[in-house]
Design a protein around this motif. Sequence first.
Motif, mmCIF file in Angstrom:
data_model
loop_
_atom_site.group_PDB
_atom_site.id
_atom_site.type_symbol
_atom_site.label_atom_id
_atom_site.label_comp_id
_atom_site.label_asym_id
_atom_site.label_seq_id
_atom_site.Cartn_x
_atom_site.Cartn_y
_atom_site.Cartn_z
ATOM 1 N N TRP A 235 0.834 -1.205 0.000
ATOM 2 C CA TRP A 235 0.000 0.000 0.000
ATOM 3 C C TRP A 235 0.869 1.256 0.000
ATOM 4 O O TRP A 235 0.657 2.166 -0.802
ATOM 5 C CB TRP A 235 -0.928 0.003 1.215
ATOM 6 C CG TRP A 235 -1.792 1.210 1.267
ATOM 7 C CD1 TRP A 235 -2.955 1.416 0.576
ATOM 8 C CD2 TRP A 235 -1.550 2.414 2.000
ATOM 9 N NE1 TRP A 235 -3.460 2.669 0.847
ATOM 10 C CE2 TRP A 235 -2.615 3.301 1.715
ATOM 11 C CE3 TRP A 235 -0.549 2.825 2.880
ATOM 12 C CZ2 TRP A 235 -2.689 4.578 2.279
ATOM 13 C CZ3 TRP A 235 -0.625 4.090 3.445
ATOM 14 C CH2 TRP A 235 -1.690 4.954 3.144
ATOM 15 N N SER A 238 2.735 3.031 -3.133
ATOM 16 C CA SER A 238 2.057 3.913 -4.084
ATOM 17 C C SER A 238 2.306 5.384 -3.799
ATOM 18 O O SER A 238 1.920 6.243 -4.604
ATOM 19 C CB SER A 238 0.547 3.642 -4.072
ATOM 20 O OG SER A 238 0.266 2.326 -4.495
ATOM 21 N N ARG A 240 3.767 9.002 -3.670
ATOM 22 C CA ARG A 240 4.617 9.778 -4.575
ATOM 23 C C ARG A 240 5.551 10.715 -3.813
ATOM 24 O O ARG A 240 6.335 11.431 -4.449
ATOM 25 C CB ARG A 240 3.738 10.599 -5.527
ATOM 26 C CG ARG A 240 2.889 9.776 -6.475
ATOM 27 C CD ARG A 240 2.356 10.632 -7.619
ATOM 28 N NE ARG A 240 1.481 11.692 -7.142
ATOM 29 C CZ ARG A 240 0.165 11.725 -7.348
ATOM 30 N NH1 ARG A 240 -0.416 10.742 -8.008
ATOM 31 N NH2 ARG A 240 -0.565 12.726 -6.900
ATOM 32 N N PHE A 307 -2.715 8.339 -3.324
ATOM 33 C CA PHE A 307 -3.607 7.248 -2.918
ATOM 34 C C PHE A 307 -5.036 7.547 -3.386
ATOM 35 O O PHE A 307 -5.884 8.001 -2.622
ATOM 36 C CB PHE A 307 -3.561 7.067 -1.406
ATOM 37 C CG PHE A 307 -2.210 6.669 -0.886
ATOM 38 C CD1 PHE A 307 -1.685 5.416 -1.162
ATOM 39 C CD2 PHE A 307 -1.459 7.555 -0.123
ATOM 40 C CE1 PHE A 307 -0.433 5.054 -0.684
ATOM 41 C CE2 PHE A 307 -0.219 7.201 0.362
ATOM 42 C CZ PHE A 307 0.305 5.948 0.079
#
Length: 620
Positions: A235, A238, A240, A307
Amino acid sequence: MTGISEISGMWPETQQFGLSGTSRYLPIADHGLIGDLRTAALVGVDGTIDWYCCPRFDAPSVFGAILDADRGGSFQLTADVPARTKQFYFPDTNVLITRFYAPDGVGEIQDFMPIMDESREIDRHRLIRRVLCARGSLPFRARVAPRFGYATEPHTVRVQEGRAIFTAPSLSLTLTASVPLEADNQDVWSQFKLHEGESAVFALDRVGDGVEMRSCPLAEAEEQFAATVKFWRTWLSSSRYRGRWREMVHRSALTLKLLTYAPTGGIVAAPTTSLPEQIGGERNWDYRHVWIRDAAFCVYALLRLGFTGEAEAFMDFLSRHVTTCGVDESGPLQIMYGIDGRCDLPERELGHLEGYQGSAPVRTGNAAVGQLQLDIYGALIDSIYLYDKWGQPISSDQWDQVCVLVDWVCDNWDQPDEGVWETRGGRKDFVYSRLMCWVAIERATRMAIHRGLPADLSRWRENRDTIYRQIMRRGWSRELQAFVQHYDEDVLDAAVLMMPLAKFVSPTDPKWLSTLDALGRVLVSDSLVYRYDPRTSPDGLRGEEGTFSICSFWYVEALARAGRLDEARLAFEKMLTYANHLGLYAEEIGHTGEQLGNFPQAFTHLALISAAFKLDLALG
């Protein structure tokens, strides 16, 4: 990040593991959080779980010793000799590790709730505590003392074939262990010793309602540990964010994710109730609900990190649940909803619980649900605007709902309300409420123009501009040379820090810079920011409160946007020193740096993410 404390494992054979007076309670900050996207538990640095609700965030507590050390119940697990402890998260996960350092050995507890996937099923609930000896040998001791229904329900316990079965009228739990268990009245205890390389496992499961009993051998616990670690790391991958404060930003993101209720997509404001804003005071509230404002800001923070799935789940929550309560004088939206979307959240006091360090009353539910808070429309529509921009274009049905909200705002923005801080001192013309009504109309106008969506743009623009002019005329104090809390009185409020963040005013506008200076003189203390001064702006409650951490991070962002980068960075770094040993924040910070209020709080962590992003960008 680790925390160190001295503890003693020399507990009386038949007594609860407690001390006298306020020392019976760990500081709020001396806890970590674990969860499974359905509920959560607080684990103290001494190895005690003193807060756990099953089967979901807003269920009655099973372990509630943080609200009453004698009656609340707990799951205590620790070294049975004097030991130092350190606590940290397994890197890039929400698996919590508490280590014990004793003269003859080093051991640890790995606490987690297994998560295999993003399933929306509701009935699976398991809490695993793996105990390992890393060096030498170490004796351990455990006592499992559930107190069901906020310590109001009697229960029975029986031990058979390596498991204990706790049965109460509303809930049944099984405790499976790889070490011998013995019953002691309502509780179960175990005493065991581990040598280097050995381990033991305790697994607490909900049973009944079609959920069958299951065992938890050592190999299965290890597999679920690995699967849970993989889930959290996958999770987080992801994200950035690659900036200067990656560890703190990612810990905040992991915390926000823990506060998500996967079956519906709702996001709770905090996983606890009634942790006090002032020790011994009455400012004790239940935060285990979905505040539209808090959840919308969470969506904004998570979208910035990349997200989009959480934003999509919250949009689904809005579509499925938020429009079901009807329209009344308070508008088409309530300020908060249950995690399942329910509208009724009756507030009641649990008089049999003494409260954290005697801070009564302990409350469940929240009477603020019936308040009129106009700012929620701006927070919500801003998050929808950002989701439409950074996530997926909203559907035609969702746009129809946005239009209903904006049209209502156009008809109702010019009235007093209770305001963002949910004061109980009567409705006023709060500047922040007007500001966020402006945001609601302005963001919807942008969406309509950008995508060519149908809208009564002339009416929207007229109301948007009228709000702007009214704030500039009536929300500005010539005496203070600052924007104020509400019309007609010269009182400051940190909520106006959102003005440049919401793009209402230029961050270098002379009026804004003057406001920033005024806030710094009156409400800021060592980078910490008070919401307002209750002495000059009575809020209907007794007592004082600490500084509000979300306001402190808003202050950092406002300084950064104003180009005062040295001040902004120093204020941000100072705020980081007020986090607990795991990087977690409660709602407020007290006079001596202690964490106050419900813990951890989504509002604070989402503001940290936003401030870090903006400061990173400004510093280059």
